[in-house]
Design an enzyme around this catalytic site. Structure first.
Site, PDB file in Angstrom:
ATOM      1  N   THR A  13       0.825  -1.221   0.000  1.00 17.74           N
ATOM      2  CA  THR A  13       0.000   0.000   0.000  1.00 17.74           C
ATOM      3  C   THR A  13       0.858   1.269   0.000  1.00 17.74           C
ATOM      4  O   THR A  13       1.900   1.327   0.638  1.00 17.74           O
ATOM      5  CB  THR A  13      -0.898  -0.020   1.246  1.00 17.74           C
ATOM      6  N   GLY A  36       2.953  -2.859   8.667  1.00 19.13           N
ATOM      7  CA  GLY A  36       3.275  -3.047  10.077  1.00 19.13           C
ATOM      8  C   GLY A  36       4.746  -3.361  10.260  1.00 19.13           C
ATOM      9  O   GLY A  36       5.320  -4.117   9.485  1.00 19.13           O
ATOM     10  N   GLU A  43      -7.363  -5.155   3.690  1.00 22.82           N
ATOM     11  CA  GLU A  43      -7.524  -6.380   2.899  1.00 22.82           C
ATOM     12  C   GLU A  43      -8.766  -6.308   2.006  1.00 22.82           C
ATOM     13  O   GLU A  43      -9.512  -7.280   1.880  1.00 22.82           O
ATOM     14  CB  GLU A  43      -7.593  -7.608   3.813  1.00 22.82           C
TER      15      GLU A  43
END
Lengths: 670, 670
Positions: free
Chosen positions: B156, B195, B438
């Site tokens: 992303t 993350g 997602e």
């Protein structure tokens, strides 16, 4: 837009949107403020507070520890209060402004996570004024007004919120010493929630069960000193602290408070309404309804707040949706602005319409409140139950819709709506809290339902009651489906009446079958909640319609067209949301739902070119919007990256945890 | 309940509730776990992690600063990973367990606000395994498996989420040096969200547009070193940091990443599917669908997570509703448990039923996923589109309902649900995030709608497609209204078909009137989202029905009765939620809605005595529930007060801000 930061280069998509706008945004701003003068006043108030460099924080609050957040909030709250005092001294300090400055959007632009001192002006002083005798006012008001003492209002307990008759804190009168003894008999009787109670206030109005001459006379308010005025140490018998971290408002210093036989003078009971004489004789209040006033006032304010939070979230999501490009409608064409997706419009525009609906509902409620409290002062009580019922349902419906609306808007911004720097998470945190405080929404809806069923059963004087007069005739409304707001209102009214009638029948059936009335009420309560909510929607749509109609000859044709579109969108969206009820209770047919759906889509299309213009007209300064996604210039990505740099973790390339934990782990072999 | 803390005295209301329960809760626990053995395994895993004192934090996270939260998370994550390695060495380290330990409920009991290292096991290693050649696996997997390097997965970007074809990061091949040059051409091309990317990982799989021989071949994965393995300093050309504070998951260390012409060897492109030869020749992947697998897998997992979060929130709200007493049903009687209010049951029990519905949907999807991926390996692709469509819609519907459900449950706990110590705010923060990541829910619903319309237009082989075979016959279903689950399912199916047919007609009409198909699609998209959602509900209710039916002869009669009630409640609640559609598309009449409403109320009554028993059977340890309101012993008020004492502000009676700010302000005169 003089009040928005205009120096940075504006995103070209927003420039384009603003050019497309078909009406004068300034005209709408003035309309919403209530006139050009009001806009000017608001701007001057905003300048006075927001341009004070002392009222800014160096590091965004979200990076501080809980304790640091509180300390920074106290710093700012003192400066803010000092400025409020300056305004007072210049004669500019009306109570309405206070609320805006302390609790409203201006206040929350300065103290983003809550002000620990707000209740001093918003609850402590008003309670002294409303419930203190002349003597008590003389003794306390000046000290409170000058902030020699800081107070809060302690009612809710660990075990009791909504049902205040169940409060457990006891104030028992001792005629020997002419004192009340305050005591917390159980853990559930601890006061819990009052803002500023934790470590900020040194006084509180405490609500407790009054015991005298062996009898409990129910709850009454008492002034209690909590902390030493010099050292701020809690006084003997006072068990006090903050309640800990919450979903939001982590600087409000909500506190708990327990009493171990704390003695206060008899004269600390607020005695304007009821009194305890030196010998312990209890003298009753002439009317218990007189204390309703403040409670209703707060709900009036909450409807206004619901509108304002919605406006803020709409501004953020709409500007972002104009700037954000994603996906494809057609292959080989550039990615469109996400606002061009019909599904995105469906998330944004009904909520924009909702801002107007709630704003007009708040205006109407405020006016009604002033009329009815005016009547109260001349001893006329007959309109109080209707006002109370209207305030309950409008508070419940507007806060629930606003919470859902803000969350829909936050989700419409995708992942970036999850960033604190979008300001959408904390806006949600503040707006969802309103669903619970000052009367939990389900409880409020049931109160309105109780009023509606009573009116329905008695059917007297219906014509005198403006919000429910429709109950008399709606049943007979047989007008066939039309694509019009008027038809929708009629259909919603007829449906509400049908649901009231059915619920009433169900209660009666249950009673006839041997159930106690109260149990029958509980067994029917899902229906009751539903009909009360629908009644609220009737008031909101009808008020919206009347308010727009009033503008017809006051505003430009261009603006009026937009207001009509917003009204229509709100009405048709409401109708579609409860189309199951409309199909059941009115003559509407399945085919008609398709007409409404097509109308909805048509209205979304019509509003598309004006969406940015409308939210611009809400006229929030960037400091109030406080969002990387929603600023006037639309430089979304630059601001997101800039905000990220403010994280203290980004101040150093390698965090110390690498050396302490990560490296030893990575280099070791199991 | 061996796994819950049983030493403290249990609240008498809960004792009473547990006595009333009509079935054996242990039987239900085993059923949900998939057998007694599985329960035992789960307990042993829970003991292994949750009883390690090193994995506890001294101060609750919410009181730490953002930076301290991260540091504490790294400390715990390293211990957790070490324990995971121990399990591996004992041969107990299956990938499914990893997810539960790292990302699931067990992991979030230990690292409440997220684990900065999770993506190493959950995305980095699986991507190396799934997309690396045998040589690449030999080079990387062992180092990754042993945690010599820690990786993340960077896809992303600031400007691109859902629409991955639009990603802007470029990897251009230089045949001179046999290297790729990674570059971020714009601010929107910065990686954003991965993350652990901020300060934790030293490697990443980076997804970038592959340019070679003057042509863009679309997005491909590359292994990129981000930080020096010894010093952890970012490598030259790597601009990296964390993205800042969020609504939740503030310890996951989500990061941003920009490249300034960073060179990596050609062999760092993951080449299992497509390759770039040394001279720059691009060799295409045999099937681009092969990479679908992981994406679908993650969505399967999210449906399971939605069920688990719901179970957790239901446990908290149900136990609290049994312990909390408030208001009155009858005057002069004691305050009832709030669970005795029908409106409260209406907030709780349909969500309890939802836990089962989503659990069974997740089980079914997992099984289907395994079957279809099995077929894929033998080159059979025909069931992939149906699986994809089912995974999309089930992810969208279950996460949206779970978010709304958790929020309803939080609000049903009144003010105390706003406390961090209730654990409901952070549960909401985690569950609402799933609506976006997602695959954003609206986008996913439109993908399912696309599949449905294609199937509808072709109408071939419908019988071969289990989830949509009903499209063939549902139109002809003319069975008149019955109070049965079977009737509801038939009615939902008929409605879905009616909506598909209508939307299809609207698209065709629009095309006939001269609109491009893509624009017609967009103009019909509100309807498309609605029909896809309804299709999802058809799958969920039908799967629930079949799963309960399968239990008929496997479980005790007492438990089966409860499962049937839950199924019925879920079905009738679903029918009432979309009763407008049912009235329009089926033969259902207004009167029938009243039958459904009465049935709903009857079911709430039937479930009332078993509510606590059912949530007990979810069998969460207190450490996993992590809620003052939801612990097994129900000592709600004691725990709230105890949790408040943990606030560092309560460690001293007077905060320093009194002396610095408050006292000077209060003592001064303006």
């Amino acid at each position: 837009m003089p009040s928005s930061s205009g120096n940075s280069k504006v995103n070209p998509d927003l420039v384009k949107e603003r050019k497309k706008c078909t009406f004068n945004t300034l005209e709408l701003t003035h309309l919403l403020d209530g006139g050009e003068d009001k806009t000017r006043e608001r701007h001057s108030r905003e300048n006075f507070f927001l341009e004070d460099p002392e009222l800014r924080s160096e590091v965004p609050l979200e990076y501080l520890s809980h304790k640091e957040k509180y300390e920074e909030a106290v710093r700012k709250a003192c400066i803010l209060f000092r400025k409020v005092q300056e305004l007072q001294n210049e004669g500019k300090g009306g109570m309405e402004n206070f609320r805006e400055i302390l609790g409203g959007q201006l206040g929350s632009a300065i103290l983003k996570d809550g002000n620990p001192l707000t209740l001093h002006y918003v609850m402590f002083i008003p309670t002294l004024m409303g419930q203190g005798t002349v003597n008590q006012q003389a003794e306390w008001i000046q000290r409170a007004w000058g902030c020699d003492i800081i107070g809060t209002y302690a009612q809710t307990e660990l075990g009791h919120g909504t049902f205040i008759r169940g409060l457990e804190t006891i104030a028992s009168y001792d005629p020997q010493t002419e004192e009340f003894i305050l005591h917390s008999p159980t853990i559930t009787s601890y006061k819990w929630w009052p803002g500023g109670l934790g470590h900020s206030a040194n006084y509180a109005v405490v609500v407790a069960q009054l015991h005298t001459q062996g009898k409990n006379h129910g709850i009454h308010p008492f002034i209690v000193q909590l902390r030493d005025e010099e050292t701020h140490m809690p006084l003997p018998g006072i068990k006090i602290g903050e309640i800990g971290s919450k979903l939001g408002m982590n600087s409000t210093n909500n506190g708990y408070l327990g009493f171990e036989k704390v003695r206060i003078p008899r004269t600390n009971m607020l005695m304007k309404n009821s009194q305890v004489l030196p010998d312990g004789t209890y003298v009753k209040s002439p009317s218990s309804k007189l204390t309703y006033g403040t409670m209703i006032f707060v709900r009036v304010v909450l409807v206004q707040d619901a509108a304002t939070y919605m406006k803020k979230a709409c501004t953020i999501a709409t500007r972002y949706s104009a700037v954000r490009h994603q996906s494809q409608i057609k292959v080989n064409e550039p990615e469109p602005q996400i606002m061009d997706f019909l599904t995105q419009q469906h998330k944004l525009f009904p909520n924009i319409a909702g801002c107007f609906a709630f704003q007009y509902a708040a205006n109407w409620l405020w006016e009604t409140y002033n009329n009815v409290t005016g009547e109260l002062e001349s001893g006329q009580l007959e309109n109080l139950p209707e006002l109370h019922a209207a305030a309950c349902v409008l508070k419940a419906v507007s806060t629930a819709d606003a919470a859902q609306g803000v969350e829909t808007l936050r989700l419409s911004c995708g992942g970036h709506g999850y960033m604190t720097s979008s300001n959408l998470p904390s806006t949600y945190g503040l707006v969802t809290a309103m669903c619970t405080y000052e009367g939990e929404n389900t409880v409020l809806l049931l109160q309105t339902a109780r009023f509606l069923l009573k009116v329905w059963q008695n059917k007297q004087n219906l014509q005198k009651l403006p919000t429910v007069s429709y109950l008399e005739n709606a049943f007979r409304n047989n007008s066939s489906f039309q694509k019009s707001v008027q038809w929708i209102i009629g259909a919603l009214q007829k449906t509400t009446v049908g649901k009231i009638d059915l619920a009433n029948k169900h209660i009666n059936d249950r009673v006839r079958n041997g159930m106690a009335y109260e149990d029958a009420w509980n067994s029917t309560s899902i229906e009751l909640v539903g009909l009360a909510e629908l009644h609220g929607r009737v008031i909101i749509v009808e008020t919206f319609r009347i308010s727009v109609e009033k503008c017809r000859n006051q505003v430009s044709r261009e603006l009026f067209a937009v207001l009509e579109q917003l009204l229509q969108l709100y009405a048709v969206n409401t109708a579609l949301r409860c189309c199951g009820d409309l199909l059941k209770y009115t003559d509407m047919q399945g085919k008609d739902v398709e007409v409404l759906q097509a109308w909805l889509e048509e209205l979304l299309n019509q509003l598309r070119p004006n969406a940015v213009g409308i939210v611009d007209a809400f006229d929030f300064r960037d400091e109030v919007i406080s969002s990387a996604l929603g600023s006037y210039d639309g430089n979304v990505y630059e601001r997101l990256l800039e905000e990220a740099q403010k994280s203290p973790l980004n101040a150093e390339p390698v965090n110390k945890s690498f050396k302490s934990y990560l490296k030893p782990f990575m280099k070791s072999q199991l």
